[in-house]
Scaffold this motif. Structure first.
Motif, mmCIF file in Angstrom:
data_model
loop_
_atom_site.group_PDB
_atom_site.id
_atom_site.type_symbol
_atom_site.label_atom_id
_atom_site.label_comp_id
_atom_site.label_asym_id
_atom_site.label_seq_id
_atom_site.Cartn_x
_atom_site.Cartn_y
_atom_site.Cartn_z
ATOM 1 N N GLY A 88 0.814 -1.237 0.000
ATOM 2 C CA GLY A 88 0.000 0.000 0.000
ATOM 3 C C GLY A 88 0.836 1.271 0.000
ATOM 4 N N ALA A 89 2.136 1.160 -0.302
ATOM 5 C CA ALA A 89 3.034 2.317 -0.138
ATOM 6 C C ALA A 89 2.622 3.511 -1.007
ATOM 7 N N ALA A 90 2.159 3.258 -2.232
ATOM 8 C CA ALA A 90 1.825 4.371 -3.136
ATOM 9 C C ALA A 90 0.673 5.192 -2.554
ATOM 10 N N ARG A 91 -0.336 4.487 -2.078
ATOM 11 C CA ARG A 91 -1.487 5.173 -1.476
ATOM 12 C C ARG A 91 -1.063 5.928 -0.208
ATOM 13 N N ASP A 92 -0.269 5.270 0.638
ATOM 14 C CA ASP A 92 0.147 5.892 1.902
ATOM 15 C C ASP A 92 1.014 7.122 1.656
ATOM 16 N N ALA A 93 1.901 7.033 0.655
ATOM 17 C CA ALA A 93 2.796 8.170 0.371
ATOM 18 C C ALA A 93 1.965 9.375 -0.086
ATOM 19 N N VAL A 94 1.012 9.139 -0.967
ATOM 20 C CA VAL A 94 0.182 10.260 -1.451
ATOM 21 C C VAL A 94 -0.634 10.850 -0.297
ATOM 22 N N ARG A 95 -1.216 9.986 0.509
ATOM 23 C CA ARG A 95 -2.012 10.502 1.654
ATOM 24 C C ARG A 95 -1.165 11.386 2.565
ATOM 25 N N ALA A 96 0.035 10.901 2.876
ATOM 26 C CA ALA A 96 0.904 11.661 3.792
ATOM 27 C C ALA A 96 1.309 12.994 3.160
ATOM 28 N N CYS A 97 1.609 12.973 1.864
ATOM 29 C CA CYS A 97 2.061 14.217 1.211
ATOM 30 C C CYS A 97 0.907 15.199 1.016
ATOM 31 N N GLU A 98 -0.311 14.686 0.899
ATOM 32 C CA GLU A 98 -1.473 15.587 0.804
ATOM 33 C C GLU A 98 -1.728 16.259 2.150
ATOM 34 N N ARG A 99 -1.651 15.459 3.184
ATOM 35 C CA ARG A 99 -2.035 15.987 4.506
ATOM 36 C C ARG A 99 -0.902 16.780 5.161
ATOM 37 N N TYR A 100 0.329 16.246 5.053
ATOM 38 C CA TYR A 100 1.435 16.844 5.823
ATOM 39 C C TYR A 100 2.565 17.410 4.976
ATOM 40 N N GLY A 101 2.700 16.943 3.744
ATOM 41 C CA GLY A 101 3.814 17.399 2.912
ATOM 42 C C GLY A 101 5.130 16.703 3.214
ATOM 43 N N PHE A 102 5.093 15.678 4.033
ATOM 44 C CA PHE A 102 6.320 14.915 4.307
ATOM 45 C C PHE A 102 5.927 13.585 4.919
ATOM 46 N N PHE A 103 6.875 12.646 4.897
ATOM 47 C CA PHE A 103 6.674 11.394 5.627
ATOM 48 C C PHE A 103 8.030 10.766 5.942
ATOM 49 N N LYS A 104 7.946 9.833 6.868
ATOM 50 C CA LYS A 104 9.156 9.108 7.254
ATOM 51 C C LYS A 104 9.186 7.822 6.437
ATOM 52 N N ALA A 105 10.264 7.618 5.680
ATOM 53 C CA ALA A 105 10.369 6.404 4.863
ATOM 54 C C ALA A 105 11.077 5.319 5.668
ATOM 55 N N VAL A 106 10.376 4.193 5.851
ATOM 56 C CA VAL A 106 10.987 3.057 6.559
ATOM 57 C C VAL A 106 11.052 1.869 5.599
ATOM 58 N N ASN A 107 11.837 0.878 5.948
ATOM 59 C CA ASN A 107 12.088 -0.255 5.034
ATOM 60 C C ASN A 107 12.461 0.266 3.649
ATOM 61 N N HIS A 108 13.418 1.168 3.650
ATOM 62 C CA HIS A 108 13.787 1.895 2.426
ATOM 63 C C HIS A 108 14.861 1.177 1.625
ATOM 64 N N GLY A 109 15.502 0.193 2.223
ATOM 65 C CA GLY A 109 16.492 -0.594 1.481
ATOM 66 C C GLY A 109 17.873 0.054 1.364
ATOM 67 N N VAL A 110 18.073 1.215 2.008
ATOM 68 C CA VAL A 110 19.417 1.838 1.952
ATOM 69 C C VAL A 110 20.265 1.233 3.071
ATOM 70 N N HIS A 111 21.429 0.714 2.715
ATOM 71 C CA HIS A 111 22.264 0.044 3.721
ATOM 72 C C HIS A 111 22.812 1.037 4.737
ATOM 73 N N ASP A 112 22.849 0.616 5.991
ATOM 74 C CA ASP A 112 23.377 1.471 7.074
ATOM 75 C C ASP A 112 24.756 2.022 6.729
ATOM 76 N N GLY A 113 25.582 1.172 6.119
ATOM 77 C CA GLY A 113 26.972 1.559 5.837
ATOM 78 C C GLY A 113 27.047 2.774 4.909
ATOM 79 N N VAL A 114 26.101 2.881 3.985
ATOM 80 C CA VAL A 114 26.099 4.006 3.028
ATOM 81 C C VAL A 114 25.900 5.315 3.799
ATOM 82 N N VAL A 115 25.018 5.267 4.789
ATOM 83 C CA VAL A 115 24.716 6.452 5.599
ATOM 84 C C VAL A 115 25.869 6.733 6.559
ATOM 85 N N SER A 116 26.323 5.681 7.262
ATOM 86 C CA SER A 116 27.326 5.933 8.306
ATOM 87 C C SER A 116 28.658 6.374 7.703
#
Ligand SMILES: C=C1C[C@]23C[C@@]1(O)CC[C@H]2[C@@]12CCC[C@@](C)(C(=O)O1)[C@H]2[C@@H]3C(=O)O
Ligand SMILES: O=C(O)CCC(=O)C(=O)O
Length: 360
Positions: free
Chosen positions: A38-66
């Motif tokens: 349901g990610a597509a629906r949830d993303a649109v809902r969040a961006c309509e209501r708040y203009g932002f959201f927290k992305a989880v289970n994003h698949g970016v490896h910790d090492g890339v960030v750290s």
């Protein structure tokens, strides 16, 4: 992790704000599981209501960030003269307290880097090869996430092709930036005025299509909640709890226009923490300079050349025009205001004629 800043502190030049209190924390930050059906629906809902959201289970490896965060911390801890040699930011390079060219000040230092395609551009050379390599790896991951999210947004809005928005940020000529921010602690203010904090980054919306923000575990980011029911325009600032395992996806002005105002760019700011260092890394995904920014036809009615029911709420512009105007503006300005279209008054409904009207 604490980074020591050795630069003098012209605190009197920085606007102060009320320090965040526990009650300011926003418990309702929308989270979107990017791997869920349901990610597509949830993303649109969040961006309509708040203009932002927290992305989880994003698949970016910790090492890339750290890796990039460690490089950022190392750079900001280096001698002031070495950092100054990478500045002043105009707009790229090392900046210290001055944001943009028009007098905005914040309690931060930063490195603003231009991206060319999928890697840092020669226009803003990285301070070291290790920072450059880490940034290139990070940019690759952010471009991937921006693409995923924008494809979801198109799907959730029911517009096709699915890549109509995503292609704009992954085009070879797309206009992307990476900013590394360091907000040093400010213990002096803590002892002088315990209820006040320095503004780290003043209130603004992002002009691009999408921004993806990562921060360390130090709080400071605040967003303005829209309150359509309120009579006044006074923003209601809430604090976003830090979560280094996730990213915040932020709607930019250009996405607001392309969705005819359905998704809203969110005003946000950073209140520097008086006791702890905040380090954030933010990717800004913008389109090529010549890209026309106007509501997508499929979201408009026949008069706007589309299949839907709405009229365009904005005058069209190119990203290059908007960017130029943005760089002449102050951080807090409403940059979309000159592009709002006058909405025609509601069409007067013909009076129903009846034999008993007007009454005798
Ligand atoms: C004061 C400014 C900084 C900014 C350019 C501007 O004149 C107004 C917009 C600001 C902003 C906000 C989002 C990120 C950013 C890089 C951008 O594209 O527009 C910054 C600019 C900046 O920091 O130089
Ligand atoms: O540091 C943050 O959390 C936000 C920074 C920001 O809004 C920016 O760099 O434009």
């Amino acid at each position: 992790m604490v980074v020591l800043a050795k630069s003098p502190a012209p605190l009197e030049q920085i606007p102060l704000v009320r320090s965040p209190e526990p009650g300011d924390y926003f418990a309702g930050v929308p989270a979107v599981d990017l791997s869920a059906p349901g990610a597509a629906r949830d993303a649109v809902r969040a961006c309509e209501r708040y203009g932002f959201f927290k992305a989880v289970n994003h698949g970016v490896h910790d090492g890339v960030v750290s890796r990039l965060e460690a490089e950022a911390v190392r750079f900001f801890a280096s001698p002031q003269a070495e950092k100054d040699a990478r500045g002043p930011a105009s707009p790229f390079g090392y900046g210290n307290k001055r944001i943009g060219r028009n007098g905005d000040m914040g309690w931060l230092e930063y490195l603003l880097l231009a991206i060319d395609g999928a890697a840092l551009s020669d226009a803003s050379p990285a301070p070291s090869s290790s920072l450059r390599d880490a940034a290139n790896e990070y940019v690759g991951a952010m471009r991937g996430m921006a693409r995923t999210v924008l494809e979801m947004v198109a799907e959730g809005l029911g517009v096709s092709p699915r890549g109509v928005l995503a292609d704009m940020v992954t085009d070879a000529a797309s206009d992307q930036l990476l900013r590394l921010n360091h907000y040093p602690p400010c213990p002096l203010l803590q002892s002088l005025m315990p209820n006040c904090s320095p503004t780290g980054f003043g209130a603004h919306t992002d002009p691009q299509i999408i921004s993806i923000l990562h921060s360390n575990g130090t709080s400071g980011l605040q967003v303005a909640l829209h309150n359509d029911a309120a009579d006044d325009d006074a923003p209601h600032w809430v604090s976003v709890p830090p979560d280094p395992s996730s990213f915040l996806v932020i709607v930019g002005d250009s996405l607001q226009v392309m969705t005819n105002g359905r998704l809203r760019s969110v005003r946000h700011r950073v209140v520097a923490n008086t006791l702890k260092s905040r380090v954030s890394m933010i990717y800004f995904g913008g389109p090529p300079l010549e890209q026309r920014i106007a509501p997508l036809r499929q979201l408009l009615g026949a008069a706007g050349g589309g299949d839907g029911e709405e009229q365009s709420r904005y005058e069209a512009f190119t990203w290059g025009q908007y960017k130029k105007a943005a760089y002449l503006s102050r951080l807090g300005d409403d940059r979309l205001a000159p592009f709002h279209r006058q909405q025609p008054p509601p069409v007067a409904m013909p009076q129903v004629q009846s034999s008993s009207y007007p009454p005798p």
